[in-house]
Design an enzyme around this catalytic site. Sequence first.
Site, mmCIF file in Angstrom:
data_model
loop_
_atom_site.group_PDB
_atom_site.id
_atom_site.type_symbol
_atom_site.label_atom_id
_atom_site.label_comp_id
_atom_site.label_asym_id
_atom_site.label_seq_id
_atom_site.Cartn_x
_atom_site.Cartn_y
_atom_site.Cartn_z
ATOM 1 N N GLY A 96 -7.367 6.837 9.143
ATOM 2 C CA GLY A 96 -7.386 7.207 10.623
ATOM 3 C C GLY A 96 -8.836 7.061 10.817
ATOM 4 N N SER B 136 -11.842 2.628 7.859
ATOM 5 C CA SER B 136 -12.181 2.617 9.287
ATOM 6 C C SER B 136 -13.143 3.953 9.691
ATOM 7 C CB SER B 136 -11.042 2.852 10.055
ATOM 8 O OG SER B 136 -10.026 1.421 9.957
ATOM 9 N N GLY C 202 -9.302 4.883 3.535
ATOM 10 C CA GLY C 202 -9.972 5.208 4.746
ATOM 11 C C GLY C 202 -11.186 4.503 5.343
ATOM 12 N N ASN D 93 -10.323 -0.295 1.867
ATOM 13 C CA ASN D 93 -8.981 -0.678 2.604
ATOM 14 C C ASN D 93 -9.630 -0.129 4.123
ATOM 15 O OD1 ASN D 93 -7.802 -0.750 0.379
ATOM 16 N ND2 ASN D 93 -6.529 1.233 0.743
ATOM 17 N N VAL D 94 -9.096 -1.314 4.914
ATOM 18 C CA VAL D 94 -9.241 -1.054 6.364
ATOM 19 C C VAL D 94 -7.946 -1.455 7.159
ATOM 20 C CG1 VAL D 94 -10.420 -1.843 8.527
ATOM 21 C CG2 VAL D 94 -11.793 -2.003 6.202
ATOM 22 N N ALA D 95 -7.616 -0.144 7.901
ATOM 23 C CA ALA D 95 -6.500 -0.209 8.666
ATOM 24 C C ALA D 95 -6.532 -0.162 10.383
ATOM 25 C CB ALA D 95 -5.361 0.526 8.122
ATOM 26 N N THR D 96 -6.799 1.111 10.320
ATOM 27 C CA THR D 96 -6.984 1.678 11.536
ATOM 28 C C THR D 96 -7.737 0.686 12.821
ATOM 29 O OG1 THR D 96 -6.397 3.645 10.818
ATOM 30 C CG2 THR D 96 -7.281 3.618 13.299
ATOM 31 N N ASP E 134 0.699 -1.462 -0.029
ATOM 32 C CA ASP E 134 -0.089 0.019 -0.113
ATOM 33 C C ASP E 134 0.734 1.306 -0.095
ATOM 34 O OD1 ASP E 134 -2.543 0.884 0.098
ATOM 35 O OD2 ASP E 134 -2.651 1.181 2.217
ATOM 36 N N HIS E 135 0.438 2.363 -0.520
ATOM 37 C CA HIS E 135 0.963 3.612 -0.580
ATOM 38 C C HIS E 135 2.334 3.848 -0.552
ATOM 39 C CE1 HIS E 135 -2.553 6.099 0.296
ATOM 40 N NE2 HIS E 135 -3.117 4.978 1.040
HETATM 41 P P1 13P Z 1 -7.996 3.505 7.564
HETATM 42 O O1 13P Z 1 -6.565 3.339 8.539
HETATM 43 O O2 13P Z 1 -8.781 4.531 7.922
HETATM 44 O O3 13P Z 1 -8.738 2.221 7.828
HETATM 45 O O4 13P Z 1 -7.514 3.596 6.103
HETATM 46 C C1 13P Z 1 -6.803 2.572 5.423
HETATM 47 C C2 13P Z 1 -6.312 2.773 4.247
HETATM 48 O O5 13P Z 1 -6.902 3.246 3.476
HETATM 49 C C3 13P Z 1 -5.008 2.313 3.765
HETATM 50 O O6 13P Z 1 -4.634 2.914 2.671
#
Ligand code: 13P
Length: 286
Positions: A181, A211, A209, A230-233, A82-83
């Site tokens: 975030g 989350s 983003g 995409n789910v990270a936070t 990612d990124h």
């Molecule tokens: P979040 O941390 O808001 O879930 O975003 C994840 C994201 O878009 C990673 O590229």
Amino acid sequence: MSLVSSTPMLQKARENGYAVVAFKVHGLELLQAVVEAAEETQAPLILQTTVGTVKHLGMHYIVAAAKTAAEQASVPIALHLDHCQDFALIVQCLRAGYTSVMIDASMHPFEENVRRTSQVVEVARALNVNVEAELGKVGGVEDDIVVDEADAMLADPLECEQFVARTGVPTLAPAIGTAHGMYKGEPNIDFDRIAAIARHVSVPLVLHGGSGIPDEQVARCISLGMAKMNVATELKNAFSTSIQQSLMNDPTELDPRKYMALAKEAVKQLAIKKIQLCGAEGKATL
Ligand code: 13P
């Protein structure tokens, strides 16, 4: 099965009106948890790592774990970087076995973004793997990438069309008002913009983003053309909060297998909910 490219997975998602969830994994337990969630729901899965996690764990460990998961799973699994802003690191990850990469040149002017993205598309095409690029600027914090709210910029639908035509990029992440975030209030999503972009661009669109977006807004984004979320936070928070809770409940229990098992389960349950929310349940065999 071996790791697969995420391109066909995402094309099918866009054609059929659901989204594949790409979960950010920071270690083995997180990876296993989302794989179990995908198995249980029979959903296609994208495992995602940031550049920071590549540095933290090492790309070969990540690829080995993801390959093992894919070989044992009955659902298709892709591994995505990612990124990434660094062409050399993208090539290294592809050589190591990643099946999808994001070249993030969104901080550069349009022409430079086209140039950098085209360069990655050319390499990826030869390897038959997926590429994602960003237009506009998604706000918030993602590892070392910090985009101030004031600097966040939404993608222009006509530019999206030109960008895809000129680069040949198979998946596009247009900034449409979400941020990395957790949100302080509600996200300010420009739904009309998503609809306009989807009219100009037929490739799968990526919702960054993920989350904290209210469920009904996620569903609306998907109905308009978003095919990957995409789910990270939220995942990271569920994992760490569970560990924090376990150690607070019993500070004498220092066997990582005990508190990790609970943390893994917390992540798995959250991942199942996200997969169901995105309509990907049962789509593994599509
Ligand atoms: P979040 O941390 O808001 O879930 O975003 C994840 C994201 O878009 C990673 O590229």
